[in-house]
Enzyme design. Structure first.
Site, PDB file in Angstrom:
ATOM      1  N   CYS A 284      53.499  -9.923   3.711  1.00 30.14           N
ATOM      2  CA  CYS A 284      52.992  -9.546   2.388  1.00 30.14           C
ATOM      3  C   CYS A 284      53.117 -10.720   1.410  1.00 30.14           C
ATOM      4  O   CYS A 284      54.000 -11.564   1.546  1.00 30.14           O
ATOM      5  CB  CYS A 284      53.738  -8.316   1.860  1.00 30.14           C
ATOM      6  SG  CYS A 284      53.084  -6.736   2.472  1.00 30.14           S
TER       7      CYS A 284
ATOM      8  N   GLN B 212      46.232 -13.785  15.505  1.00 29.34           N
ATOM      9  CA  GLN B 212      46.993 -14.966  15.887  1.00 29.34           C
ATOM     10  C   GLN B 212      46.065 -16.032  16.445  1.00 29.34           C
ATOM     11  O   GLN B 212      45.007 -15.729  16.971  1.00 29.34           O
ATOM     12  CB  GLN B 212      48.033 -14.614  16.940  1.00 29.34           C
ATOM     13  CG  GLN B 212      49.004 -13.530  16.485  1.00 29.34           C
ATOM     14  CD  GLN B 212      50.103 -13.328  17.518  1.00 29.34           C
ATOM     15  OE1 GLN B 212      50.814 -14.255  17.878  1.00 29.34           O
ATOM     16  NE2 GLN B 212      50.220 -12.109  18.004  1.00 29.34           N
TER      17      GLN B 212
ATOM     18  N   CYS C 176      58.263  -6.984   4.332  1.00 27.24           N
ATOM     19  CA  CYS C 176      57.251  -7.426   5.310  1.00 27.24           C
ATOM     20  C   CYS C 176      57.131  -8.949   5.238  1.00 27.24           C
ATOM     21  O   CYS C 176      56.959  -9.506   4.154  1.00 27.24           O
ATOM     22  CB  CYS C 176      55.905  -6.776   4.992  1.00 27.24           C
ATOM     23  SG  CYS C 176      54.534  -7.502   5.911  1.00 27.24           S
TER      24      CYS C 176
ATOM     25  N   SER D 102      54.416  -6.048  16.449  1.00 27.25           N
ATOM     26  CA  SER D 102      55.708  -5.968  15.786  1.00 27.25           C
ATOM     27  C   SER D 102      55.567  -5.776  14.282  1.00 27.25           C
ATOM     28  O   SER D 102      56.425  -5.187  13.646  1.00 27.25           O
ATOM     29  CB  SER D 102      56.531  -7.229  16.076  1.00 27.25           C
ATOM     30  OG  SER D 102      55.765  -8.372  15.774  1.00 27.25           O
TER      31      SER D 102
ATOM     32  N   HIS E  92      51.200  -5.211   9.386  1.00 26.76           N
ATOM     33  CA  HIS E  92      50.346  -5.875   8.386  1.00 26.76           C
ATOM     34  C   HIS E  92      49.166  -6.522   9.127  1.00 26.76           C
ATOM     35  O   HIS E  92      49.388  -7.391   9.979  1.00 26.76           O
ATOM     36  CB  HIS E  92      51.150  -6.935   7.628  1.00 26.76           C
ATOM     37  CG  HIS E  92      50.451  -7.448   6.408  1.00 26.76           C
ATOM     38  ND1 HIS E  92      51.028  -7.436   5.159  1.00 26.76           N
ATOM     39  CD2 HIS E  92      49.214  -7.970   6.241  1.00 26.76           C
ATOM     40  CE1 HIS E  92      50.174  -7.948   4.276  1.00 26.76           C
ATOM     41  NE2 HIS E  92      49.068  -8.270   4.916  1.00 26.76           N
TER      42      HIS E  92
ATOM     43  N   ASN F 144      46.161  -8.395  18.299  1.00 26.41           N
ATOM     44  CA  ASN F 144      46.754  -7.229  18.954  1.00 26.41           C
ATOM     45  C   ASN F 144      46.898  -6.167  17.885  1.00 26.41           C
ATOM     46  O   ASN F 144      47.488  -6.424  16.843  1.00 26.41           O
ATOM     47  CB  ASN F 144      48.152  -7.553  19.496  1.00 26.41           C
ATOM     48  CG  ASN F 144      48.125  -8.650  20.544  1.00 26.41           C
ATOM     49  OD1 ASN F 144      47.137  -8.806  21.273  1.00 26.41           O
ATOM     50  ND2 ASN F 144      49.200  -9.415  20.642  1.00 26.41           N
TER      51      ASN F 144
ATOM     52  N   HIS G 120      46.690  -8.611  10.868  1.00 26.78           N
ATOM     53  CA  HIS G 120      46.640 -10.064  11.067  1.00 26.78           C
ATOM     54  C   HIS G 120      46.166 -10.379  12.474  1.00 26.78           C
ATOM     55  O   HIS G 120      46.179  -9.516  13.351  1.00 26.78           O
ATOM     56  CB  HIS G 120      48.041 -10.671  10.878  1.00 26.78           C
ATOM     57  CG  HIS G 120      49.029 -10.282  11.946  1.00 26.78           C
ATOM     58  ND1 HIS G 120      49.659  -9.047  11.965  1.00 26.78           N
ATOM     59  CD2 HIS G 120      49.476 -10.941  13.040  1.00 26.78           C
ATOM     60  CE1 HIS G 120      50.466  -8.981  13.014  1.00 26.78           C
ATOM     61  NE2 HIS G 120      50.376 -10.105  13.701  1.00 26.78           N
TER      62      HIS G 120
ATOM     63  N   HIS H 259      48.926  -4.587   2.806  1.00 29.02           N
ATOM     64  CA  HIS H 259      49.703  -4.292   4.012  1.00 29.02           C
ATOM     65  C   HIS H 259      49.031  -3.238   4.890  1.00 29.02           C
ATOM     66  O   HIS H 259      49.288  -3.158   6.088  1.00 29.02           O
ATOM     67  CB  HIS H 259      51.100  -3.807   3.583  1.00 29.02           C
ATOM     68  CG  HIS H 259      52.054  -3.602   4.706  1.00 29.02           C
ATOM     69  ND1 HIS H 259      52.695  -4.647   5.328  1.00 29.02           N
ATOM     70  CD2 HIS H 259      52.456  -2.474   5.336  1.00 29.02           C
ATOM     71  CE1 HIS H 259      53.475  -4.163   6.298  1.00 29.02           C
ATOM     72  NE2 HIS H 259      53.346  -2.851   6.317  1.00 29.02           N
TER      73      HIS H 259
HETATM   74 ZN   LIG Z   1      52.786  -6.633   4.709  1.00 29.08          ZN
END
Ligand SMILES: [Zn+2]
Ligand SMILES: [Zn+2]
Length: 342
Positions: free
Chosen positions: A48, A163, A45, A156, A159, A148, A161, A108
């Site tokens: 990570c 933006q 990933c 995509s 994990h 998203n 997150h 993750h």
């Molecule tokens: Zn990850």
């Protein structure tokens, strides 16, 4: 049944609500497919801790949030500024700006809804710092922070997150909200979003959660079935001026709402989440009231809201669900995340 047009005051457009009685609330329905559990850590990933990203940079062994420049930016400092001149009335501009990623947690498999309220509070202070730092740059006119979430909105990397797009232009929705709220302030002396909150509190049916400093609701004019907003009670043009007490209350409201969305069908609820904040172009935005908008694409388990003739062809939304019913579904959900109940 509900069959009417509702005015969207922030966008100044009609939303057609045509919700028929046979559409009973979908309480109790869950998604059939098993969610395959993700591991805490994945060696391949890019997000990570300690892993090497596509750019060759190595992630820190971070322990809470982690901010870094996006390796696949759609705007950036390196965007070409020698552009081909387009013909006639067309124009173009360098896609300059800053694109960043904010990982919520080293884990993750820990979504925003599953973070502890105090961890969301910490994340909000990271968003504050990013908005201030990037917004203070002369060439940055707006800072868009968004998440998203879920396969159906094309994520995509699972994990968790968000933006950040810090751009030289102001995104269209913010431009509209800025203009509309600025005019409302000059005409009435009041903040538009304050009047919206007051009307929601007066009605009460679409309020999902409230505390001393924040409120979460499904707006009267929702365009998506489970479209929901979180806002501070006091008008702040951006997250930057919120006090630590307000941040704490806001984190609690956001957490509460996200848990209810996940609990609805006992699935990690997909959405597009965006912070709506005043532009940073040096203008005055006293009428702007910071809020988070969550736009989930699902109408029912496994059924997406498709944008079609009215939305794409005409530009106005048609909703076949009554906001009061959808809000009632969320209001009836437990306040503990289903994964913690199991
Ligand atoms: Zn990850
Ligand atoms: Zn907004």
């Amino acid at each position: 049944m509900t069959w009417e047009q509702r005015w969207h005051p922030l966008r100044e457009e009609w939303v057609v609500v045509a919700a028929h009685r046979q559409d009973r609330p979908w309480i109790g329905e869950t998604v059939n497919r098993e969610e395959s559990p993700l591991p805490d850590y994945l060696s391949d990933c890019y997000f990570c801790p300690g892993n090497i990203r596509v750019s060759g940079a190595r992630n820190e062994n971070y322990t809470s949030t982690f901010v870094f420049d996006n390796d696949h930016p759609c705007v950036g400092e390196d965007a070409p500024d020698k552009l081909e001149t387009p013909p006639g009335i067309f124009k173009n501009s360098a896609a300059s700006g800053v694109a960043r990623i904010v990982c919520y947690s080293p884990r993750h498999n820990l979504t925003l809804a599953e973070l502890h309220s105090s961890e969301i509070e910490k994340l909000l202070t990271v968003w504050q710092a990013q908005y201030v730092e990037l917004g203070n740059r002369k060439e940055i006119n707006h800072v868009l922070i968004f998440e998203n979430k879920g396969d159906v909105v094309g994520v995509s990397n699972p994990h968790p997150h968000c933006q950040i797009y810090a751009t030289n232009f102001i995104f269209k929705t913010i431009e509209i909200e800025s203009r509309v709220s600025g005019r409302y302030l000059s005409e009435t002396g009041r903040v538009l979003f304050q009047d919206m909150i007051a009307a929601e509190l007066e009605d009460g049916r679409r309020i999902i959660f409230e505390n001393d400093t924040a409120v979460a609701f499904l707006p009267y004019f929702a365009r998506y079935a489970y479209e929901t907003y979180v806002a501070p009670r006091r008008p702040h043009p951006s997250i930057a001026t919120m006090t630590s007490g307000e941040i704490k209350g806001f984190a609690e409201a956001l957490k509460n709402l996200l848990v209810r969305l996940d609990n609805l069908w006992r699935m990690s609820f997909p959405y597009v989440l965006a912070l709506h904040q005043a532009p940073t172009d040096g203008g005055r935005y006293d009428g702007f009231h910071f809020h988070i908008e969550i736009h989930p694409p699902l109408r029912r388990p496994n059924l997406l809201k498709y944008l079609a003739g009215p939305e794409i062809g005409g530009g106005n939304f048609l909703s076949d669900t009554a906001p009061e019913e959808k809000a009632a579904e969320l209001r009836s959900q437990p306040e503990t995340h289903y994964k913690q109940l199991a």
